[in-house]
Design a protein around this motif. Structure first.
Motif, PDB file in Angstrom:
ATOM      1  N   ILE A   5       0.836  -1.206   0.000  1.00 24.74           N
ATOM      2  CA  ILE A   5       0.000   0.000   0.000  1.00 24.74           C
ATOM      3  C   ILE A   5       0.867   1.251   0.000  1.00 24.74           C
ATOM      4  O   ILE A   5       0.615   2.208  -0.751  1.00 24.74           O
ATOM      5  N   ALA A   6       1.908   1.258   0.838  1.00 22.82           N
ATOM      6  CA  ALA A   6       2.786   2.423   0.908  1.00 22.82           C
ATOM      7  C   ALA A   6       3.488   2.671  -0.422  1.00 22.82           C
ATOM      8  O   ALA A   6       3.553   3.806  -0.905  1.00 22.82           O
ATOM      9  N   ASP A   7       4.013   1.607  -1.031  1.00 22.76           N
ATOM     10  CA  ASP A   7       4.675   1.758  -2.332  1.00 22.76           C
ATOM     11  C   ASP A   7       3.686   2.241  -3.388  1.00 22.76           C
ATOM     12  O   ASP A   7       4.037   3.054  -4.256  1.00 22.76           O
ATOM     13  N   GLY A   8       2.449   1.732  -3.326  1.00 19.29           N
ATOM     14  CA  GLY A   8       1.433   2.157  -4.278  1.00 19.29           C
ATOM     15  C   GLY A   8       1.073   3.620  -4.121  1.00 19.29           C
ATOM     16  O   GLY A   8       0.837   4.322  -5.114  1.00 19.29           O
ATOM     17  N   LEU A   9       1.040   4.119  -2.901  1.00 17.12           N
ATOM     18  CA  LEU A   9       0.735   5.525  -2.667  1.00 17.12           C
ATOM     19  C   LEU A   9       1.848   6.430  -3.204  1.00 17.12           C
ATOM     20  O   LEU A   9       1.571   7.541  -3.698  1.00 17.12           O
ATOM     21  N   ILE A  10       3.097   5.967  -3.124  1.00 17.13           N
ATOM     22  CA  ILE A  10       4.211   6.745  -3.664  1.00 17.13           C
ATOM     23  C   ILE A  10       4.077   6.853  -5.181  1.00 17.13           C
ATOM     24  O   ILE A  10       4.177   7.943  -5.763  1.00 17.13           O
ATOM     25  N   ILE A  11       3.849   5.716  -5.827  1.00 17.50           N
ATOM     26  CA  ILE A  11       3.660   5.724  -7.283  1.00 17.50           C
ATOM     27  C   ILE A  11       2.436   6.570  -7.645  1.00 17.50           C
ATOM     28  O   ILE A  11       2.459   7.372  -8.593  1.00 17.50           O
ATOM     29  N   GLY A  12       1.370   6.390  -6.876  1.00 17.97           N
ATOM     30  CA  GLY A  12       0.135   7.111  -7.148  1.00 17.97           C
ATOM     31  C   GLY A  12       0.264   8.610  -6.985  1.00 17.97           C
ATOM     32  O   GLY A  12      -0.425   9.376  -7.667  1.00 17.97           O
ATOM     33  N   SER A  13       1.153   9.064  -6.097  1.00 20.12           N
ATOM     34  CA  SER A  13       1.352  10.497  -5.907  1.00 20.12           C
ATOM     35  C   SER A  13       1.888  11.146  -7.178  1.00 20.12           C
ATOM     36  O   SER A  13       1.430  12.215  -7.587  1.00 20.12           O
ATOM     37  N   LEU A 239       5.173   7.182 -18.326  1.00 21.37           N
ATOM     38  CA  LEU A 239       4.117   7.584 -17.399  1.00 21.37           C
ATOM     39  C   LEU A 239       2.825   7.974 -18.111  1.00 21.37           C
ATOM     40  O   LEU A 239       1.794   8.147 -17.459  1.00 21.37           O
ATOM     41  N   LEU A 240       2.861   8.103 -19.432  1.00 20.78           N
ATOM     42  CA  LEU A 240       1.703   8.635 -20.148  1.00 20.78           C
ATOM     43  C   LEU A 240       0.465   7.750 -20.017  1.00 20.78           C
ATOM     44  O   LEU A 240      -0.633   8.242 -19.720  1.00 20.78           O
ATOM     45  N   LEU A 241       0.602   6.444 -20.218  1.00 15.93           N
ATOM     46  CA  LEU A 241      -0.556   5.550 -20.116  1.00 15.93           C
ATOM     47  C   LEU A 241      -1.137   5.518 -18.705  1.00 15.93           C
ATOM     48  O   LEU A 241      -2.361   5.585 -18.547  1.00 15.93           O
ATOM     49  N   PRO A 242      -0.305   5.424 -17.644  1.00 14.57           N
ATOM     50  CA  PRO A 242      -0.887   5.533 -16.296  1.00 14.57           C
ATOM     51  C   PRO A 242      -1.609   6.856 -16.057  1.00 14.57           C
ATOM     52  O   PRO A 242      -2.624   6.893 -15.349  1.00 14.57           O
ATOM     53  N   LEU A 243      -1.109   7.953 -16.649  1.00 16.32           N
ATOM     54  CA  LEU A 243      -1.775   9.247 -16.490  1.00 16.32           C
ATOM     55  C   LEU A 243      -3.171   9.207 -17.113  1.00 16.32           C
ATOM     56  O   LEU A 243      -4.150   9.645 -16.494  1.00 16.32           O
ATOM     57  N   PHE A 244      -3.268   8.694 -18.323  1.00 16.39           N
ATOM     58  CA  PHE A 244      -4.569   8.607 -18.979  1.00 16.39           C
ATOM     59  C   PHE A 244      -5.501   7.655 -18.225  1.00 16.39           C
ATOM     60  O   PHE A 244      -6.702   7.908 -18.105  1.00 16.39           O
ATOM     61  N   LEU A 260      -7.669  10.437  -6.980  1.00 16.36           N
ATOM     62  CA  LEU A 260      -8.051   9.086  -6.565  1.00 16.36           C
ATOM     63  C   LEU A 260      -7.699   8.066  -7.644  1.00 16.36           C
ATOM     64  O   LEU A 260      -7.221   6.966  -7.347  1.00 16.36           O
ATOM     65  N   GLY A 261      -7.922   8.423  -8.899  1.00 11.34           N
ATOM     66  CA  GLY A 261      -7.564   7.526  -9.988  1.00 11.34           C
ATOM     67  C   GLY A 261      -6.074   7.233 -10.002  1.00 11.34           C
ATOM     68  O   GLY A 261      -5.658   6.089 -10.226  1.00 11.34           O
ATOM     69  N   GLY A 262      -5.263   8.255  -9.771  1.00  8.26           N
ATOM     70  CA  GLY A 262      -3.823   8.056  -9.723  1.00  8.26           C
ATOM     71  C   GLY A 262      -3.401   7.135  -8.589  1.00  8.26           C
ATOM     72  O   GLY A 262      -2.527   6.271  -8.753  1.00  8.26           O
ATOM     73  N   LEU A 263      -4.034   7.293  -7.425  1.00 10.10           N
ATOM     74  CA  LEU A 263      -3.707   6.435  -6.292  1.00 10.10           C
ATOM     75  C   LEU A 263      -4.115   4.990  -6.560  1.00 10.10           C
ATOM     76  O   LEU A 263      -3.389   4.042  -6.205  1.00 10.10           O
ATOM     77  N   ILE A 264      -5.271   4.798  -7.206  1.00  9.38           N
ATOM     78  CA  ILE A 264      -5.716   3.439  -7.531  1.00  9.38           C
ATOM     79  C   ILE A 264      -4.763   2.794  -8.533  1.00  9.38           C
ATOM     80  O   ILE A 264      -4.398   1.618  -8.403  1.00  9.38           O
ATOM     81  N   VAL A 265      -4.354   3.555  -9.533  1.00  9.57           N
ATOM     82  CA  VAL A 265      -3.396   3.039 -10.511  1.00  9.57           C
ATOM     83  C   VAL A 265      -2.081   2.663  -9.819  1.00  9.57           C
ATOM     84  O   VAL A 265      -1.494   1.611 -10.085  1.00  9.57           O
ATOM     85  N   GLY A 266      -1.620   3.525  -8.916  1.00  4.90           N
ATOM     86  CA  GLY A 266      -0.392   3.232  -8.184  1.00  4.90           C
ATOM     87  C   GLY A 266      -0.505   1.984  -7.335  1.00  4.90           C
ATOM     88  O   GLY A 266       0.419   1.148  -7.296  1.00  4.90           O
TER      89      GLY A 266
END
Length: 305
Positions: A5-13, A239-244, A260-266
């Motif tokens: 979860i912590a790693d995902g939040l970093i990516i999601g940020s 990073l473009l596809l995760p952004l979209f 929220l979408g970014g955090l879920i993707v992360g």
């Protein structure tokens, strides 16, 4: 579990900040800007160049701030880079997109592809293809919870900095959009540009503000990616596809939806590394996107048409 979860939040940020600018472009300028990812790369490298120049002029700026791996030189360079990246985004609109706006969204999308290729190759020519880092200082992750509690939790001070500054940036942008006159004008233009023009809102002023804000957020996101991972000339397209995915998942035009979408993707990418392997990170994020869109086609915060 907690570490995932912590790693995902970093990516999601990182994804969230980049997705906000892309979502604003989609809702206000009304086309999918595929060159937006390259603004992250340029923001990251402009910060590197500015930081190198500042620390060469004043060695005291190299000294790390407290537990962080970077000094004041990087933070000052980030401010300089944010301004330059915002001007780069505005320059792209002035020299390219503004001239093609009457041709329709398809023409703008194709033009953004060309702009992305040009920006990426210019960056590659300028900086080379070797990955770089803002600092060579190594950080040791701080244990926040023992391994006996859900597998434990360890984070670095730099990661805490990224999470904290992301929250501050998003909160500041929310206040700007909801409390300032320009922010309310941007929201009105996103909802109904024709009616906004009738009420006296200057559409060109709103468009300029959209590009400037998107450029600033892209620079910050690019620097965060560089701090937590590394700098590469291809980081924008990576990073473009995760952004979209984050924009579509949250609902086009919604700031909090993009966050929220970014955090879920992360979180999806972080979990996939453990479950199916790092090579399937993007696939896992899009699997989550498809699953949510099947339930809510307009995205989590999107409005029904």
């Amino acid at each position: 579990m907690l570490q995932i979860i912590a790693d995902g939040l970093i990516i999601g940020s990182v994804v969230s900040l980049g997705a906000i600018g892309l979502s604003m472009t989609l809702s206000i300028v009304r086309f999918s800007n595929f060159s937006h990812g390259e603004l992250l790369g340029w923001g990251a490298y402009l910060t590197l160049v500015a930081s190198t120049g500042l620390t060469a002029a004043n060695a005291a700026l190299v000294a790390p701030i407290g537990p962080f791996s970077f000094g004041w030189g990087l933070l000052i360079a980030l401010a300089v880079s944010a301004v330059l990246t915002a001007l780069l985004a505005l320059g792209l609109d002035t020299l390219l997109f503004k001239r093609l706006r009457k041709q329709g969204a398809i023409t703008l999308v194709i033009a953004s592809f060309g702009a992305a290729l040009a920006l990426r190759n210019l960056l590659l020519f300028w900086q080379g293809g070797v990955p770089q880092y803002y600092t060579q200082n190594l950080q040791i992750a701080i244990p926040l919870l023992p391994r006996s509690v859900w597998g434990g939790l360890r984070v670095t001070p730099d990661q805490i900095f990224v999470l904290t500054l992301t929250l501050v940036t998003v909160a500041g942008l929310h206040l700007f959009l909801s409390r300032s006159t320009l922010g309310r004008s941007m929201r009105a233009t996103a909802i109904n540009p024709g009616l906004a023009r009738v009420t006296g809102i200057d559409p060109e002023c709103v468009l300029r503000a959209t590009w400037l804000i998107g450029g600033v957020l892209a620079a910050v996101a690019g620097v965060f990616a560089g701090i937590t991972v590394q700098l590469r000339p291809t980081m924008g397209v990576d990073l473009l596809l995760p952004l979209f995915a984050a924009v579509i998942l949250g609902g086009i035009g919604s700031i909090w939806g993009a966050v929220l979408g970014g955090l879920i993707v992360g979180l999806a990418e972080s979990a996939s590394v453990t479950v199916v392997g790092a090579e399937y990170r993007s696939a896992a994020a899009f699997a989550v996107l498809i699953a949510i869109l099947m339930v809510r086609p307009t995205g989590l915060f999107g409005e029904k048409g």
